[in-house]
Design an enzyme around this catalytic site. Structure first.
Site, PDB file in Angstrom:
ATOM      1  N   LYS A  60     -25.331  40.750  28.535  1.00 34.96           N
ATOM      2  CA  LYS A  60     -25.692  42.066  28.095  1.00 34.96           C
ATOM      3  C   LYS A  60     -27.161  41.990  27.482  1.00 34.96           C
ATOM      4  CE  LYS A  60     -21.227  44.091  28.259  1.00 34.96           C
ATOM      5  NZ  LYS A  60     -20.486  42.912  28.693  1.00 34.96           N
TER       6      LYS A  60
HETATM    7  C1  LIG Z   1     -19.746  42.773  29.946  1.00 28.99           C
HETATM    8  C2  LIG Z   1     -19.340  41.565  30.315  1.00 28.99           C
HETATM    9  C3  LIG Z   1     -18.862  41.330  31.623  1.00 28.99           C
HETATM   10  C4  LIG Z   1     -18.640  42.395  32.629  1.00 28.99           C
HETATM   11  O1  LIG Z   1     -19.654  43.092  33.143  1.00 28.99           O
HETATM   12  P1  LIG Z   1     -19.680  44.445  34.001  1.00 28.99           P
HETATM   13  O2  LIG Z   1     -20.907  44.865  33.979  1.00 28.99           O
HETATM   14  O3  LIG Z   1     -19.011  45.295  32.591  1.00 28.99           O
HETATM   15  O4  LIG Z   1     -18.921  44.261  34.968  1.00 28.99           O
HETATM   16  C5  LIG Z   1     -18.538  40.126  31.919  1.00 28.99           C
HETATM   17  N1  LIG Z   1     -18.774  38.914  31.212  1.00 28.99           N
HETATM   18  C6  LIG Z   1     -19.148  39.194  29.899  1.00 28.99           C
HETATM   19  C7  LIG Z   1     -19.378  37.831  28.963  1.00 28.99           C
HETATM   20  C8  LIG Z   1     -19.477  40.269  29.308  1.00 28.99           C
HETATM   21  O5  LIG Z   1     -19.900  40.608  27.835  1.00 28.99           O
END
Ligand SMILES: *Cc1c(COP(=O)(O)O)cnc(C)c1O
Length: 463
Positions: free
Chosen positions: A110
């Site tokens: 993120k």
């Molecule tokens: C947020 C997240 C995801 C999922 O991503 P999306 O964009 O919500 O599908 C997968 N792995 C980690 C470690 C995350 O923080």
């Protein structure tokens, strides 16, 4: 490039307005009016660019209201915070490629979106001489990435609620050791659901929202999706250089459908992606949809990959808009049906269209642990539980006739307990995080009471 909403009532707005709007004012999601198809020549020109250069190239197709030199500076600053010189390096292990997306300041993917979003907010607020107060609730990853995205930025204060004692120790330390004066950590005496309900209620008070210029950083912001498109290109070029391949597949650990939707955009731009593999944990609404057309909500169960524990995927409406050939009236009707009956109407033909783009598999916690253990045994490389879900899904439903790139969305040290259970090893924290437990902490512990929390926000909000 102008932006419009999936629901059809917001149209023709520039990028900067789309970023500041977040969720479209008509309740839909914002999308560019068209997705540019890149020529073979342009793809070739991109192959040797550094990550920030590539980001500038991709983003410039979607942003025409920030001068190039300023956009370049924003991008360079956003990715200079990453601990790896390549930003998102690709590793070759056990016949597959691992795209490491966890070298940002909070060790999860993120950061790639939120480092940029923080700088975009600061830039746009300065341009208009305005300010913003961000409020959010977190069960771990998003909150800390948002805090690191806006710490020290002018014109923005951020209030992040987390359930006291219910986020992992490393996540708690990541958030509370940020002592910049614009960051407010609130430990709520309650559960994540309590914290989230309070945030929703605060946003529901429209007078209050307007008076305090409240903003959100959830995964529906178009800028977040856009930032993520870049690493699909970057990874493809790296793998093409080592294998000479003409196409690839990506396996994407999926929760809210933001990350994999960025892959869909890359594919629509002409990047040769054979299939996108949608990997879910036991909370499998999306993999059920791809495999059988069944998009019906079920109860959320806690899993070893908590950042993918979702009930309804907030970005899915973006893909649905393309599946419905841009028919906003149908999107509105479908969302209404989903709310009332809990199912989404798609025809057999539409389902088969979706299946030409996506394959999907749902992976249980036991399979996740086994995957981490086997992978560590055969390669010495430690996967975090989210990444392991993607690796296992890729092995199960990948076509096997082109390179498979698995997105590694979190550093294993963030989920040390699950990793230890899987392979008896404690993953080592990157050096930048060692000693984090010695740092000064700043947080406020408050009861799960909306009046108390609103008073606190009112007291410290920028005005
Ligand atoms: C947020 C997240 C995801 C999922 O991503 P999306 O964009 O919500 O599908 C997968 N792995 C980690 C470690 C995350 O923080």
């Amino acid at each position: 490039m102008k932006y419009r909403s999936t629901r059809g009532k917001v149209n023709g707005i520039p990028f900067s307005e789309a970023v500041m709007m977040g969720l479209a004012d008509d309740g839909g999601l914002l999308l560019p009016e068209s997705i540019p198809l890149l020529s073979a020549t342009e793809l070739q020109q991109m192959a040797d660019l550094s990550y920030p250069q590539l980001a500038l190239r991709v983003l410039s197709h979607y942003i025409d209201d920030i001068p190039q030199a300023e956009l370049k500076e924003l991008i360079d600053r956003s990715y200079a915070t990453f601990l790896h010189p390549e930003v998102t390096p690709v590793m070759h292990k056990d016949g597959l490629f691992i795209l490491e997306l966890f070298h940002g300041p909070t060790l999860a993917f993120k950061d790639i979106a939120l480092q940029l979003l923080g700088n975009l907010f600061e830039y746009m607020l300065a341009k208009t001489g305005s300010h913003m107060n961000i409020i959010g609730a977190t069960s771990g990853d998003t909150g800390s990435a948002a805090i690191y995205g806006v710490r020290g930025k002018k014109g923005v204060n951020i209030f992040i609620l987390h359930p006291k004692g219910k986020v992992s120790p490393i996540q708690e330390m990541q958030m509370t050791t940020v002592t910049d004066p614009n960051v407010f950590n609130i430990a709520v005496e309650g559960t994540f659901d309590d914290a989230q309900a309070i945030v929703k209620e605060i946003f529901g008070d429209l007078d209050y929202k307007q008076k305090h210029a409240l903003g959100a950083v959830n995964s529906i912001n178009w800028a977040r999706v856009l930032a993520q498109v870049v690493y699909y290109f970057y990874a493809f070029f790296q793998v093409q250089k080592t294998t000479g391949c003409s196409e690839v597949e990506f396996s994407v650990p999926t929760g809210n459908f933001g990350d994999i939707f960025a892959g869909y955009v890359a594919k629509q731009m002409g990047l040769p992606i054979k299939k996108l593999i949608l990997a879910t944990n036991g909370n499998n609404i999306l993999s059920r949809f791809v495999n059988s057309g069944d998009y019906s909500a079920a109860k959320v169960n806690h899993s070893l990959s908590p950042s993918m524990d979702i009930q309804v995927a907030s970005n899915f409406e973006r893909y649905l808009f393309y599946l419905y050939e841009g028919n906003s009236a149908r999107i509105c009707a479908a969302m209404e049906t989903f709310k009332k009956e809990g199912v989404l109407p798609v025809s057999a033909e539409e389902l088969s269209q979706a299946q030409q783009i996506f394959s999907a598999a749902s992976i249980t916690d036991a399979e996740t642990l086994a995957t981490i253990g086997e992978f560590a045994f055969s390669t010495g490389y430690i996967l975090d539980p989210h990444t392991a879900v993607g690796v296992q899904a890729g092995k199960r439903v990948g076509s096997g006739d082109c390179p498979l790139i698995c997105l590694a969305t979190a550093h294993p040290a963030k989920f040390g307990e699950a990793v230890y259970a899987a392979c008896g090893e404690d993953p080592e924290l990157p050096s930048a995080f060692q000693g984090i437990d010695q740092l000064e902490k700043r947080l406020e512990t408050l009861p799960a009471d909306i009046t108390v929390i609103k008073d606190y926000v009112t007291r410290y909000a920028l005005s």
